[in-house]
Design an enzyme around this catalytic site. Sequence first.
Site, mmCIF file in Angstrom:
data_model
loop_
_atom_site.group_PDB
_atom_site.id
_atom_site.type_symbol
_atom_site.label_atom_id
_atom_site.label_comp_id
_atom_site.label_asym_id
_atom_site.label_seq_id
_atom_site.Cartn_x
_atom_site.Cartn_y
_atom_site.Cartn_z
ATOM 1 C CB THR A 293 -0.889 -0.122 1.264
ATOM 2 O OG1 THR A 293 -1.779 -1.274 1.254
ATOM 3 C CG2 THR A 293 -1.791 1.069 1.167
ATOM 4 C CD GLU B 15 5.406 -7.436 -2.925
ATOM 5 O OE1 GLU B 15 5.054 -8.466 -2.469
ATOM 6 O OE2 GLU B 15 5.466 -6.265 -2.417
ATOM 7 C CB ALA B 16 8.278 -11.006 -1.428
ATOM 8 C CG MET C 103 -11.730 -3.102 -1.001
ATOM 9 S SD MET C 103 -12.516 -3.951 -2.148
ATOM 10 C CE MET C 103 -13.118 -5.455 -1.258
ATOM 11 C CG HIS D 250 -7.355 -2.596 11.581
ATOM 12 N ND1 HIS D 250 -8.534 -1.815 11.756
ATOM 13 C CD2 HIS D 250 -7.525 -2.807 9.957
ATOM 14 C CE1 HIS D 250 -9.407 -1.950 10.854
ATOM 15 N NE2 HIS D 250 -8.633 -2.755 9.766
ATOM 16 N N PRO E 160 -7.003 1.643 9.008
ATOM 17 C CG PRO E 160 -5.239 0.275 9.545
ATOM 18 C CD PRO E 160 -6.726 0.395 9.493
ATOM 19 C CD GLN E 161 -7.692 1.180 1.598
ATOM 20 O OE1 GLN E 161 -7.094 0.580 0.655
ATOM 21 N NE2 GLN E 161 -8.895 0.752 2.108
#
Length: 612
Positions: free
Chosen positions: A55, A76-77, A147, A547, A592-593
């Site tokens: 994110t 990125e894994a 979302m 979160h 928390p997004q």
Amino acid sequence: MGMFIDLKALVVVFLLSIQTVVSDIDPPRTRLRSTAFGIPGQDAVYDYVVIGGGTAGISLAVRLAQNASSTVAIIEAGAFYEVDNGNYSVLPGLYAASPFYATTEDFPRQPLVDWSLVTTAQTGALNRKIHYAQGKTLSGSSALNAMAYHRGTAGSYAQWAKMVGDDSYSFPSLLPYFRKSCRFSPPDDAKRQTPNATVEFDPSAFDAAGGPLEVSYSNWVDPALTWFERALVAIGLPINAKGFNSGSLNGTSWIPSTINPSTGKRSSSKSSFLQQSIEVDNIFVYTQAQATKILFNSTTATGVDVSTRGVSYTVTARKEVILSAGVFHSPQLLMVSGIGPRSKLEEYSIPVLSDLPGVGQNLQDQPIFSLSQGINIPVQAKSLQAPEALDQFLRNASGPFSSLNGLIAFEKLPPRLRDNISHAALNALRRLPIDEPEVEYLASTTVAPDGSGIGLLSAALSAPLSRGSVTISSCDIAVPPVIDLGWYTDVAGADAQLAVAAFKRLREAMAAIPELTIGPELSPGPSVEDDGEILTYIRNTTIPLYHAGGTCAMGRRNDTRAVVNAQARVYGVENLRVVDMSAVPFVPSGHPQSTTYMLAEKIAENILRGSP
């Protein structure tokens, strides 16, 4: 990330039948897409190296790449969730059907998109070990979450500013960064077709131009949620006239989600930020690339060692390394690279570059628990199986495939429910900002084996006082981190006492809508009555809301818990920052997004401006 439900085999038919709708139409190209991807096994040099394409990592990298004179690499894994998890990640209505969201120790694994992390035995949860899903894919957990999009309270950000000694973290100063990341769409009432689910929101909370992330209200509403709205209002949680994006979290609200209203699909950091920038010729993405160690020249970060299926190579940074590997892996990677508590590093013969005892400490996670009740109307899980559901989605991106929940509420518990809370716990709770809610309520539905509807009311501790930790058991990054969520372990016992009171509120709300309910309470059942029985039930059924944060906490230099300063720079070394939810000093209430995207926007601007 939210609650999960089990859908039956019939959903598989729809999964197969709509695979073709998840591909995007290619935009006009100015660059060969293949040149946007790094080549495993080949050493390379860029100006900025971002570890973690999640994110925060993707959105920050894209902003840095807007400086045309700089090159940016994303390590990125994982790979592409649209391929590796298909419609479970792409279609909002199928989110909860993903089997790997199960939180039991023997959960069904999905190694292509989830890190398969399991906690230690949780003393506050009857020694259960918890599977904690975390995104291992481009977009990170924005490809897996529920979302929900809303912001924390003005008081929580004021507390953040005070803790780090920087007024730029106050809500008025942060609002431009919240606005910058997202493109807001008002509700489409013609598609929602639910007049008794009227949305209240503050248009000034969003920028008319906005950013690439789509934020909208679902194009369909689960009918049961309108009843739960009535229930929450009936027990004293009125509709919030401005919604939850203007710095206030109290009462009840229909909240927007990161869903593209035109397509009905998930909007993630990859499908928004990266998708619009992949043609920029100075951004490069490495997939299936595991960062194994941050490299240093003395105490200056110079790059990262990377492994792709056993092939090792080095990606060097001319300017900065930015760690965005998430709340569990960011502290792990710091420790295996020589940054963390001296005693722990020396235990595994890791040379100490910066003795920071706060690395991996201060883990805050919001626990959630539920009660369930039979209800007498169709629910979303059942609606997904209706023949018209697929037609609605294919025709105009509406219907149950395009939607996920959308109703939540917040409060500080009312005085009458605080009588049984101890003085020590009440004193501890008084340290929270005055506008910070203690409890979040969420409504959802599922379907029973016999096909009948089940209503779920859930409560989450939105500002838990308990703290856990992340540490290592090896110098090898491939060995999973040791995770203790710390649920219900605060010294004052406030979290456990709040949980019991919040559970009683759930029962009050369910009792307020007798027209909807059928039969006795299903879980835990009416036999669970006294506070001790309720707490045992809570301990035995609590799951993560996903979160977690705070494990590389931002703070002042003299704070032993602090890992990074207000500009996200790691103390004791140069050219290294941490930008993800691990860097927050505490988790603002709720989901928390939005805070993750905001932080990425803020630090990216700081870097581009060359601020110290």
